[in-house]
Write a protein that holds these residues in place. Structure first.
Motif, short mmCIF file in Angstrom:
data_model
loop_
_atom_site.label_atom_id
_atom_site.label_comp_id
_atom_site.label_asym_id
_atom_site.label_seq_id
_atom_site.Cartn_x
_atom_site.Cartn_y
_atom_site.Cartn_z
N LEU A 49 0.80 -1.21 0.00
CA LEU A 49 0.00 0.00 0.00
C LEU A 49 0.84 1.27 0.00
O LEU A 49 0.42 2.28 -0.52
N LEU A 50 2.02 1.20 0.61
CA LEU A 50 2.84 2.40 0.74
C LEU A 50 3.77 2.57 -0.45
O LEU A 50 4.31 1.60 -0.98
N ARG A 51 3.96 3.80 -0.83
CA ARG A 51 4.92 4.10 -1.90
C ARG A 51 6.32 4.04 -1.33
O ARG A 51 6.54 4.22 -0.13
N ARG A 52 7.30 3.80 -2.20
CA ARG A 52 8.69 3.71 -1.78
C ARG A 52 9.45 4.93 -2.31
O ARG A 52 9.34 5.26 -3.49
N PRO A 53 10.23 5.59 -1.45
CA PRO A 53 11.01 6.74 -1.93
C PRO A 53 12.27 6.29 -2.67
O PRO A 53 13.00 5.42 -2.21
N PHE A 54 12.50 6.89 -3.82
CA PHE A 54 13.71 6.65 -4.61
C PHE A 54 14.41 7.99 -4.80
O PHE A 54 13.77 8.98 -5.14
N GLY A 55 15.72 8.01 -4.59
CA GLY A 55 16.49 9.22 -4.80
C GLY A 55 16.82 9.42 -6.27
O GLY A 55 17.15 8.47 -6.97
N VAL A 56 16.75 10.67 -6.72
CA VAL A 56 17.11 11.00 -8.11
C VAL A 56 18.61 11.28 -8.15
O VAL A 56 19.10 12.18 -7.47
N ALA A 57 19.34 10.48 -8.93
CA ALA A 57 20.79 10.66 -9.04
C ALA A 57 21.16 11.52 -10.25
O ALA A 57 22.13 12.28 -10.20
#
Length: 64
Positions: A49-57
């Motif tokens: 249900l929860l979104r996952r944070p991804f860092g923009v490189a």
């Protein structure tokens, strides 16, 4: 700003045991994102249900 866009995974590879590099195709997102920001990723119809944070490189905006 808040954007909801669909993206296609272009490449996904493991750099080591703990870090992966994922490249996605999302021109609308690339036009607005900058390195150091985060995007929240979800998979449609996923039991998570929860979104996952991804860092923009890095951001590459196609020219044309």
């Amino acid at each position: 700003m808040k954007y909801i866009v669909e993206a296609e995974v272009y490449k996904n590879c493991a750099l080591n045991d703990n870090i992966c590099l994922m490249e996605v195709i999302a021109p609308e997102l690339a036009a607005a994102a900058e390195p150091g920001q985060f995007v929240n990723v979800t998979i449609p119809n996923s039991p998570n249900l929860l979104r996952r944070p991804f860092g923009v490189a890095d951001v590459c905006v196609p020219r044309g």
